[in-house]
Design an enzyme around this catalytic site. Structure first.
Site, PDB file in Angstrom:
ATOM      1  NE  ARG A  15      -1.964  -1.629   3.592  1.00  0.00           N
ATOM      2  CZ  ARG A  15      -2.365  -1.758   4.858  1.00  0.00           C
ATOM      3  NH1 ARG A  15      -3.568  -1.322   5.193  1.00  0.00           N
ATOM      4  NH2 ARG A  15      -1.581  -2.287   5.766  1.00  0.00           N
ATOM      5  CE  LYS A  74       0.840  -1.812   9.678  1.00  0.00           C
ATOM      6  NZ  LYS A  74      -0.354  -2.062  10.547  1.00  0.00           N
ATOM      7  CE1 TYR A  93      -5.558   2.526  10.167  1.00  0.00           C
ATOM      8  CE2 TYR A  93      -4.405   2.107   8.101  1.00  0.00           C
ATOM      9  CZ  TYR A  93      -5.589   2.292   8.806  1.00  0.00           C
ATOM     10  OH  TYR A  93      -6.785   2.254   8.151  1.00  0.00           O
ATOM     11  CG  HIS A  95      -2.093  -0.456  15.181  1.00  0.00           C
ATOM     12  ND1 HIS A  95      -3.429  -0.539  15.522  1.00  0.00           N
ATOM     13  CD2 HIS A  95      -2.053  -0.437  13.826  1.00  0.00           C
ATOM     14  CE1 HIS A  95      -4.167  -0.574  14.428  1.00  0.00           C
ATOM     15  NE2 HIS A  95      -3.363  -0.505  13.383  1.00  0.00           N
ATOM     16  CD  GLU A 117      -3.823   3.428  15.252  1.00  0.00           C
ATOM     17  OE1 GLU A 117      -2.929   3.381  16.119  1.00  0.00           O
ATOM     18  OE2 GLU A 117      -3.621   3.752  14.062  1.00  0.00           O
ATOM     19  CB  SER A 220     -18.293 -12.592  24.143  1.00  0.00           C
ATOM     20  OG  SER A 220     -16.962 -13.039  24.308  1.00  0.00           O
ATOM     21  CB  VAL A 239     -11.148  -8.556  20.354  1.00  0.00           C
ATOM     22  CG1 VAL A 239     -11.314  -7.647  21.554  1.00  0.00           C
ATOM     23  CG2 VAL A 239     -11.896  -9.865  20.567  1.00  0.00           C
ATOM     24  CB  VAL A 267      -8.281  -9.332  12.451  1.00  0.00           C
ATOM     25  CG1 VAL A 267      -8.183  -7.995  11.739  1.00  0.00           C
ATOM     26  CG2 VAL A 267      -8.715 -10.408  11.452  1.00  0.00           C
ATOM     27  CG  ASP A 270      -3.342  -4.275  14.137  1.00  0.00           C
ATOM     28  OD1 ASP A 270      -4.156  -4.622  15.016  1.00  0.00           O
ATOM     29  OD2 ASP A 270      -3.699  -3.775  13.058  1.00  0.00           O
ATOM     30  CB  VAL A 298      -0.181 -11.248   8.262  1.00  0.00           C
ATOM     31  CG1 VAL A 298       0.320 -10.053   7.451  1.00  0.00           C
ATOM     32  CG2 VAL A 298       0.562 -12.515   7.848  1.00  0.00           C
TER      33      VAL A 298
END
Length: 363
Positions: A15, A74, A93, A95, A117, A220, A239, A267, A270, A298
């Protein structure tokens, strides 16, 4: 303003921060855009495309990084730390909850770091810059999960859709947000038996309006998680706790109870991941086997489909990039929703959720 677009350096991250169409808009608004050569090649954009849009092509990373505003996809990797500068704006991003080293460096270097994010959407506190990649990652999670369930890939040899006379594969999704919803959409389309677990009863009610009886919706809690995870052919971690590390919902002893050759796709990796046995992997080496289960971790899954992902991301980020380019730091003052994206500023960790992860870094 001078805007830099470096080539991404994360493993097989194809990207790019700005597409040629975004560059054109910024150029028409009087800004100078410096794109590192071949930054968009992996997404299908040539240097010529960028030149025609009004960008200047630079031959080195420094040529893109040494700008007032740097737009990426990233988080900066350690070899890129040297490019970060005091009073620079970084929009990407981040994280940070899963990356103490980067957090510390951003504080030390004095950059203003704005994370896609954690930018919020007016009126509902949704995360507009995370949503497009969450949609893609959710859909890819089932696509990749189906592939690694194949026996030749180390999986147990289950076809998610089954065939007449043979039960379909069972997909368990932890989390009913954007990622979980999109994962369920693809899994249902493939004919799998799907269960979604979430702690938000209102969200479960909403999901019922989407999927009806095609998806089993469960509250949950530890008992329900234990009951369904052990029977899953494909377990998807979806989550999200904005800005914070994901909670561990599946401990190692529960992974041990899964079928040999079952697949886990987390998912949430990260943000630290919600499966105890899951660790970050890469597109080059995407999976490993632990406790007999195939693990896929990943953290930049949408990088596998960069043509789609770059354009989807730019559709959401461009208005904010334009505001930052036009107003610089004043954009944060006039737009509280963009201000919510600020994680580090003036050598301080300022985002409340990340502060809770690293309280010792709060000055």
């Amino acid at each position: 303003m001078e805007i830099g677009v470096p080539k991404e350096t994360k493993d097989q991250e194809f990207r790019v921060g700005l597409s040629p169409s975004s560059v054109r808009v910024l150029h028409e608004n009087g800004h100078a855009i410096f794109v590192e050569t071949e930054a968009g090649t992996g997404a299908g954009f040539t240097d010529t495309d960028y030149k025609l849009a009004g960008a200047q092509i630079v031959s080195t990373p420094e040529g893109a990084w040494n700008r007032e505003l740097v737009v990426k996809v990233k988080e900066p990797l350690q070899p890129e730390y040297k490019f970060l500068q005091k009073e620079q704006l970084l929009f990407t991003y981040l994280h940070l909850a899963a990356d103490r080293a980067l957090t510390e460096h951003l504080i030390d270097c004095g950059v203003t770091a704005i994370a896609y994010e954690t930018v919020e959407q007016p009126g509902n506190n949704k995360l507009p810059l995370l949503t497009p990649m969450s949609i893609i990652a959710g859909r890819l999670s089932v696509q990749f999960g189906a592939r690694f369930l194949e026996r030749q890939q180390g999986g147990r040899g289950v076809l998610l859709g089954g065939v007449p006379g043979v039960r379909p594969g069972k997909v368990v999704i932890l989390g009913g947000g954007v990622v979980g919803t999109e994962a369920a959409r693809i899994a249902v389309g493939m004919g799998a038996a799907v269960q979604i677990l979430d702690v938000n009863v209102d969200r479960l009610s909403y999901l019922e309006t989407i999927f009806g009886s095609r998806v089993e919706l469960l509250y949950s809690n530890s008992a329900h998680i234990e009951a369904v995870v052990s029977q899953a052919d494909l377990l998807i971690g979806a989550v999200l706790v904005p800005g914070r590390k994901a909670p561990i919902l599946v401990p190692r002893n529960l992974v041990k109870q899964m079928h040999p050759g079952a697949v886990i796709v987390d998912v949430a990796v990260d943000q630290g991941g919600c499966i105890e046995t899951l660790r970050p992997t890469s597109h080059t080496n995407p999976v490993y086997v632990e406790e007999g289960v195939v693990h896929y971790g990943v953290p930049n899954m949408p990088g596998a489909v960069p043509w789609t992902a770059t354009q989807a991301l730019n559709n959401s980020t461009l208005p904010y990039v334009l505001q930052l380019a036009n107003l610089a730091l004043k954009a944060i003052e006039v737009n509280p929703f963009l201000a919510a994206g600020v994680n580090v500023q003036n050598h301080r960790l300022v985002h409340p959720a990340v502060q809770q992860v690293f309280p010792d870094l709060v000055s």
